[in-house]
Scaffold this motif. Structure first.
Motif, mmCIF file in Angstrom:
data_model
loop_
_atom_site.group_PDB
_atom_site.id
_atom_site.type_symbol
_atom_site.label_atom_id
_atom_site.label_comp_id
_atom_site.label_asym_id
_atom_site.label_seq_id
_atom_site.Cartn_x
_atom_site.Cartn_y
_atom_site.Cartn_z
ATOM 1 N N LEU A 12 -5.757 10.002 -12.235
ATOM 2 C CA LEU A 12 -5.109 8.715 -12.102
ATOM 3 C C LEU A 12 -4.769 8.485 -10.637
ATOM 4 O O LEU A 12 -4.291 9.388 -9.955
ATOM 5 N N ALA A 13 -5.037 7.288 -10.147
ATOM 6 C CA ALA A 13 -4.647 6.899 -8.788
ATOM 7 C C ALA A 13 -3.812 5.637 -8.895
ATOM 8 O O ALA A 13 -4.142 4.729 -9.662
ATOM 9 N N CYS A 14 -2.723 5.601 -8.152
ATOM 10 C CA CYS A 14 -1.838 4.441 -8.163
ATOM 11 C C CYS A 14 -1.491 4.048 -6.740
ATOM 12 O O CYS A 14 -1.362 4.908 -5.871
ATOM 13 N N LEU A 15 -1.319 2.752 -6.521
ATOM 14 C CA LEU A 15 -0.762 2.236 -5.274
ATOM 15 C C LEU A 15 0.638 1.752 -5.620
ATOM 16 O O LEU A 15 0.796 0.765 -6.332
ATOM 17 N N GLY B 173 1.109 5.199 2.409
ATOM 18 C CA GLY B 173 2.210 6.036 1.927
ATOM 19 C C GLY B 173 2.459 5.922 0.437
ATOM 20 O O GLY B 173 3.035 6.812 -0.173
ATOM 21 N N GLY B 174 1.993 4.842 -0.183
ATOM 22 C CA GLY B 174 2.187 4.646 -1.608
ATOM 23 C C GLY B 174 0.989 5.007 -2.466
ATOM 24 O O GLY B 174 0.967 4.745 -3.658
ATOM 25 N N TRP B 175 -0.042 5.632 -1.868
ATOM 26 C CA TRP B 175 -1.217 6.049 -2.639
ATOM 27 C C TRP B 175 -0.879 7.364 -3.322
ATOM 28 O O TRP B 175 -0.570 8.356 -2.669
ATOM 29 N N VAL B 176 -0.936 7.383 -4.648
ATOM 30 C CA VAL B 176 -0.606 8.579 -5.429
ATOM 31 C C VAL B 176 -1.824 8.976 -6.252
ATOM 32 O O VAL B 176 -2.396 8.155 -6.971
ATOM 33 N N ASP B 177 -2.230 10.245 -6.140
ATOM 34 C CA ASP B 177 -3.298 10.809 -6.963
ATOM 35 C C ASP B 177 -2.684 11.850 -7.887
ATOM 36 O O ASP B 177 -1.973 12.759 -7.433
#
Length: 122
Positions: free
Chosen positions: A11-14, A33-37
């Motif tokens: 899952l990847a989220c901004l 800075g808000g890119w989450v894997d």
């Protein structure tokens, strides 16, 4: 965002964090800075991206508040303040909100590799 058909089963989220991880000194390129894997075994928060990656396909529909979505080994649920995603196969979870990313279960914070703001690993 998921992209299993292109070999990225996680899952990847901004996320629009109030206080995202600062850009590491070793980062070259555009810092997100808000890119989450979240691949179940680890959570990476903040990374450099010169292109939109899997987000090039668009953002898709928003998951309505107080609903859930399941795919592969994941189940995600929203509430008024956050998105919580669990990976049942790895017995790990992440909570994403404006306040930040919180990893649960087996995930422990470790020193991030070059180019990453924060990392949690099972």
């Amino acid at each position: 965002m998921t992209d299993a058909k292109h070999g990225s089963p996680g899952l990847a989220c901004l996320v629009e964090f109030t206080n995202p991880p600062p850009r590491p000194q070793d980062v070259y390129g555009q810092w997100k800075g808000g890119w989450v894997d979240f691949d179940g075994g680890s959570v990476q928060v903040g990374s450099a991206h010169g292109d939109p990656g899997r987000f090039a396909s668009g953002q898709g529909r928003a998951l309505p508040t107080d609903t859930s979505l399941s795919f592969a080994d994941y189940r995600c649920r929203t509430d008024a303040n956050a998105l919580v995603c669990v990976n049942y196969a790895k017995q790990s979870a992440v909570r994403l909100s404006a306040d930040g990313a919180d990893a649960y279960a087996c995930a422990q914070q470790v020193t991030p590799p070059p180019g990453i703001g924060a990392r949690y690993v099972c």
